[in-house]
Design a protein around this motif. Structure first.
Motif, PDB file in Angstrom:
ATOM      1  N   ALA A  12       0.830  -1.209   0.000  1.00  0.00           N
ATOM      2  CA  ALA A  12       0.000   0.000   0.000  1.00  0.00           C
ATOM      3  C   ALA A  12       0.865   1.260   0.000  1.00  0.00           C
ATOM      4  N   ASP A  13       1.955   1.241   0.768  1.00  0.00           N
ATOM      5  CA  ASP A  13       2.868   2.390   0.781  1.00  0.00           C
ATOM      6  C   ASP A  13       3.504   2.603  -0.596  1.00  0.00           C
ATOM      7  N   ALA A  14       3.928   1.524  -1.223  1.00  0.00           N
ATOM      8  CA  ALA A  14       4.522   1.627  -2.561  1.00  0.00           C
ATOM      9  C   ALA A  14       3.494   2.134  -3.565  1.00  0.00           C
ATOM     10  N   ALA A  15       2.257   1.699  -3.427  1.00  0.00           N
ATOM     11  CA  ALA A  15       1.190   2.173  -4.311  1.00  0.00           C
ATOM     12  C   ALA A  15       0.970   3.669  -4.129  1.00  0.00           C
ATOM     13  N   ALA A  16       1.032   4.142  -2.887  1.00  0.00           N
ATOM     14  CA  ALA A  16       0.856   5.572  -2.620  1.00  0.00           C
ATOM     15  C   ALA A  16       1.983   6.391  -3.239  1.00  0.00           C
ATOM     16  N   ALA A  18       3.801   5.501  -5.862  1.00  0.00           N
ATOM     17  CA  ALA A  18       3.602   5.446  -7.311  1.00  0.00           C
ATOM     18  C   ALA A  18       2.478   6.386  -7.733  1.00  0.00           C
ATOM     19  N   ALA A  19       1.413   6.454  -6.939  1.00  0.00           N
ATOM     20  CA  ALA A  19       0.307   7.361  -7.266  1.00  0.00           C
ATOM     21  C   ALA A  19       0.765   8.809  -7.230  1.00  0.00           C
ATOM     22  N   ARG A  68       1.738   4.944 -13.111  1.00  0.00           N
ATOM     23  CA  ARG A  68       0.332   4.909 -12.661  1.00  0.00           C
ATOM     24  C   ARG A  68      -0.216   3.484 -12.688  1.00  0.00           C
ATOM     25  N   THR A  69       0.108   2.751 -13.733  1.00  0.00           N
ATOM     26  CA  THR A  69      -0.362   1.363 -13.851  1.00  0.00           C
ATOM     27  C   THR A  69       0.219   0.493 -12.741  1.00  0.00           C
ATOM     28  N   VAL A  70       1.509   0.647 -12.477  1.00  0.00           N
ATOM     29  CA  VAL A  70       2.147  -0.119 -11.403  1.00  0.00           C
ATOM     30  C   VAL A  70       1.517   0.245 -10.060  1.00  0.00           C
ATOM     31  N   GLY A  71       1.271   1.531  -9.844  1.00  0.00           N
ATOM     32  CA  GLY A  71       0.639   1.961  -8.596  1.00  0.00           C
ATOM     33  C   GLY A  71      -0.735   1.340  -8.407  1.00  0.00           C
ATOM     34  N   ALA A  72      -1.527   1.334  -9.471  1.00  0.00           N
ATOM     35  CA  ALA A  72      -2.863   0.732  -9.393  1.00  0.00           C
ATOM     36  C   ALA A  72      -2.764  -0.769  -9.125  1.00  0.00           C
ATOM     37  N   ALA A  75      -1.796  -1.270  -5.458  1.00  0.00           N
ATOM     38  CA  ALA A  75      -2.948  -0.990  -4.593  1.00  0.00           C
ATOM     39  C   ALA A  75      -3.945  -2.148  -4.641  1.00  0.00           C
ATOM     40  N   GLY A  76      -4.184  -2.678  -5.825  1.00  0.00           N
ATOM     41  CA  GLY A  76      -5.095  -3.820  -5.958  1.00  0.00           C
ATOM     42  C   GLY A  76      -4.571  -5.051  -5.244  1.00  0.00           C
ATOM     43  N   ALA A  77      -3.268  -5.295  -5.355  1.00  0.00           N
ATOM     44  CA  ALA A  77      -2.674  -6.451  -4.671  1.00  0.00           C
ATOM     45  C   ALA A  77      -2.771  -6.287  -3.161  1.00  0.00           C
TER      46      ALA A  77
END
Length: 123
Positions: A12-16, A18-19, A68-72, A75-77
């Motif tokens: 989740a932190d990595a997704a944030a 990346a976002a 953006r795609t990696v971040g999404a 987040a989904g994972a």
């Protein structure tokens, strides 16, 4: 036996991150470069620089879209790991269920319904 573990908070932190990166504008500074052959003194150089700028901007835009795609995906994972963890956790802590309606007769070795002693006999 595998000791594979996932810390969903790290995902989740990595997704944030990346976002956040996905919202950045690519500050290239290439718009400040001279592009005309009269400014550069050579038509071939002007064409090469224009081609480079175009490719650079395309690549930078695609890179931001990839982030953006990696971040999404991250987040989904993270959400899916949390959902799965909650589901498994609730199965481990849930109160026992009622006996299955498909079971017929008393538990093995237990009293018969309405009786107090196990049924016996050499049957």
């Amino acid at each position: 036996m595998s000791r594979f573990t996932v810390d969903a908070s790290v995902l989740a932190d990595a997704a944030a991150v990346a976002a956040e990166l996905g919202t950045w504008k690519i500050a290239t500074g290439l718009s400040d470069l001279p592009t005309g052959s009269e400014q550069l003194g050579h038509a071939g150089l002007a064409d090469a620089l224009a081609t480079f700028r175009s490719r650079w901007e395309t690549g930078a835009s695609e890179l931001v879209e990839d982030v953006r795609t990696v971040g999404a995906s991250l987040a989904g994972a993270a959400a899916e790991y949390n959902r799965l963890d909650d589901a498994v956790g609730s199965m481990l802590t849930a109160p026992p269920r009622e006996p299955s309606p498909w079971r017929v007769g008393p538990p093995l070795g237990g009293p018969a319904p309405g009786g107090s002693a196990p049924r016996g006999g050499g049957r």
